[in-house]
Design a protein around this motif. Sequence first.
Motif, mmCIF file in Angstrom:
data_model
loop_
_atom_site.group_PDB
_atom_site.id
_atom_site.type_symbol
_atom_site.label_atom_id
_atom_site.label_comp_id
_atom_site.label_asym_id
_atom_site.label_seq_id
_atom_site.Cartn_x
_atom_site.Cartn_y
_atom_site.Cartn_z
ATOM 1 N N ASN A 11 13.825 -0.925 8.236
ATOM 2 C CA ASN A 11 13.993 -0.268 6.947
ATOM 3 C C ASN A 11 15.447 -0.431 6.533
ATOM 4 O O ASN A 11 16.252 0.497 6.683
ATOM 5 C CB ASN A 11 13.623 1.220 7.016
ATOM 6 C CG ASN A 11 12.129 1.431 7.001
ATOM 7 O OD1 ASN A 11 11.453 1.056 6.058
ATOM 8 N ND2 ASN A 11 11.610 2.027 8.054
ATOM 9 N N SER A 98 14.898 1.225 -1.355
ATOM 10 C CA SER A 98 13.861 1.886 -2.159
ATOM 11 C C SER A 98 13.948 1.473 -3.625
ATOM 12 O O SER A 98 12.922 1.285 -4.290
ATOM 13 C CB SER A 98 13.988 3.410 -2.031
ATOM 14 O OG SER A 98 13.764 3.818 -0.702
ATOM 15 N N TYR A 105 7.975 -3.129 -8.051
ATOM 16 C CA TYR A 105 6.753 -2.529 -8.572
ATOM 17 C C TYR A 105 6.722 -2.558 -10.097
ATOM 18 O O TYR A 105 5.722 -2.962 -10.701
ATOM 19 C CB TYR A 105 6.618 -1.089 -8.069
ATOM 20 C CG TYR A 105 5.408 -0.380 -8.627
ATOM 21 C CD1 TYR A 105 4.138 -0.619 -8.105
ATOM 22 C CD2 TYR A 105 5.535 0.519 -9.679
ATOM 23 C CE1 TYR A 105 3.024 0.012 -8.623
ATOM 24 C CE2 TYR A 105 4.419 1.165 -10.199
ATOM 25 C CZ TYR A 105 3.171 0.909 -9.666
ATOM 26 O OH TYR A 105 2.065 1.533 -10.196
ATOM 27 N N LEU A 160 0.225 -1.653 -6.758
ATOM 28 C CA LEU A 160 0.655 -0.633 -5.797
ATOM 29 C C LEU A 160 0.788 -1.164 -4.368
ATOM 30 O O LEU A 160 1.714 -0.771 -3.644
ATOM 31 C CB LEU A 160 -0.310 0.552 -5.843
ATOM 32 C CG LEU A 160 0.184 1.878 -5.251
ATOM 33 C CD1 LEU A 160 1.454 2.345 -5.955
ATOM 34 C CD2 LEU A 160 -0.907 2.941 -5.371
ATOM 35 N N PRO A 161 -0.086 -2.082 -3.901
ATOM 36 C CA PRO A 161 0.093 -2.601 -2.529
ATOM 37 C C PRO A 161 1.385 -3.389 -2.330
ATOM 38 O O PRO A 161 1.863 -3.490 -1.191
ATOM 39 C CB PRO A 161 -1.127 -3.509 -2.342
ATOM 40 C CG PRO A 161 -2.159 -2.991 -3.284
ATOM 41 C CD PRO A 161 -1.384 -2.512 -4.462
ATOM 42 N N PHE A 164 4.224 -1.196 -0.837
ATOM 43 C CA PHE A 164 3.802 -0.625 0.442
ATOM 44 C C PHE A 164 3.752 -1.690 1.532
ATOM 45 O O PHE A 164 4.194 -1.465 2.663
ATOM 46 C CB PHE A 164 2.438 0.058 0.291
ATOM 47 C CG PHE A 164 2.524 1.412 -0.354
ATOM 48 C CD1 PHE A 164 2.986 2.508 0.355
ATOM 49 C CD2 PHE A 164 2.149 1.581 -1.671
ATOM 50 C CE1 PHE A 164 3.073 3.759 -0.233
ATOM 51 C CE2 PHE A 164 2.225 2.829 -2.275
ATOM 52 C CZ PHE A 164 2.696 3.923 -1.560
ATOM 53 N N ARG A 167 7.333 -2.471 2.458
ATOM 54 C CA ARG A 167 8.023 -1.415 3.213
ATOM 55 C C ARG A 167 7.599 -1.397 4.672
ATOM 56 O O ARG A 167 8.410 -1.089 5.557
ATOM 57 C CB ARG A 167 7.758 -0.051 2.569
ATOM 58 C CG ARG A 167 8.420 1.112 3.293
ATOM 59 C CD ARG A 167 8.220 2.425 2.577
ATOM 60 N NE ARG A 167 9.038 2.510 1.389
ATOM 61 C CZ ARG A 167 10.315 2.853 1.376
ATOM 62 N NH1 ARG A 167 10.945 3.096 2.522
ATOM 63 N NH2 ARG A 167 10.984 2.947 0.262
ATOM 64 N N TRP A 168 6.358 -1.708 4.956
ATOM 65 C CA TRP A 168 5.847 -1.599 6.321
ATOM 66 C C TRP A 168 6.280 -2.751 7.222
ATOM 67 O O TRP A 168 6.073 -2.697 8.424
ATOM 68 C CB TRP A 168 4.317 -1.521 6.293
ATOM 69 C CG TRP A 168 3.803 -0.245 5.721
ATOM 70 C CD1 TRP A 168 4.450 0.950 5.658
ATOM 71 C CD2 TRP A 168 2.513 -0.033 5.127
ATOM 72 N NE1 TRP A 168 3.670 1.896 5.054
ATOM 73 C CE2 TRP A 168 2.466 1.330 4.712
ATOM 74 C CE3 TRP A 168 1.405 -0.841 4.886
ATOM 75 C CZ2 TRP A 168 1.364 1.889 4.089
ATOM 76 C CZ3 TRP A 168 0.296 -0.279 4.266
ATOM 77 C CH2 TRP A 168 0.277 1.061 3.877
ATOM 78 N N SER A 198 0.370 -10.457 2.117
ATOM 79 C CA SER A 198 1.099 -10.321 0.852
ATOM 80 C C SER A 198 0.949 -11.566 -0.007
ATOM 81 O O SER A 198 0.756 -11.488 -1.230
ATOM 82 C CB SER A 198 2.580 -10.051 1.123
ATOM 83 O OG SER A 198 2.775 -8.767 1.651
#
Length: 315
Positions: A11, A98, A105, A160-161, A164, A167-168, A198
């Motif tokens: 992160n 972030s 997004y 939206l995916p 996410f 980030r993972w 992705s």
Amino acid sequence: MSDSNTTNFTNPSTFILLGIPGLEVAHVWISIPFCTMYAIAILGNFTILFIVITEPSLHVPMYYFLFMLAVTDLVLSTSILPKTLSIFWFNSREIDFSTCLTQMYFIHCFLVIESGIFVAMAVDRYVAICHPLRHSTILTNFVVAKIALAVVLRGGMLVLPYPFLARWRPYCRTNIIPHTHCEHMAVVKLACADTRVSSYYGLFVLFCVKGLDVFFITMSYIQILRVVFSLPTKDARLKTFGTCSSHVCAILAFYIPHLFSSLMHRFAHNVPLHFHVLIANMYLLLSPMINPIIYGVRTEQIRKRLLRLFSHKGT
């Protein structure tokens, strides 16, 4: 291998945006057309919003969708240009992790929304030309509101995916993004885990969503052209299809650069990186800049309202 290269950025607190790699010395000069395009986009789209809001005769489905298009273009251009210009002018390259995912997004969400708006506008033109006597009963304000909500929800949910999934993933290579903004695939390529999900999902959104949008737009215009060519006189044909000319120009300005950029980013690996980045920026800026010009010049009601506005200021 040095420790700095093997550090696990699971992160990372920040990413580093390089701007346009290989053209750093020309950043200030490149900023001039970028800034000009952004200024035109801001001024033009706010003008469209003002005219649609203040002119009661424009409170009809076509202009409701044009209002949505102007808002979308404002959000889209503002999502990337302020940060891009800060890189060019002040060498401000850091972006919070972030914030980067949020920018990603917004960019891709509003690209999908804009594509959906063009489909809605095609439906409006289809109903207006193929079923003119029932246009007001088919496209009521309630139906227009439902279409608008569906377009926004589709964009929001489908993209939206993206953040996410990003980030993972662990980032063990680097936190340097060779781009002016946090483009989806540019961020994904930094991950040291398997990124096929992705990549495949991005292709799904590109082909299945925008491919379907282009299909529905094409089907609408096939029906429109059938009606247009059945009209008895050339003048009638030109006048009827002329009501669609702004929409056709805006569609071409949006889909052609976007498709070219997306395919080139995935498959044209021998093209210089700075060319990839320039094209990616151009397709994000071209449509927001050119849409208000197209509709201002080619749409009679907006053109007349603009002339009245400027003539009133002149007196």
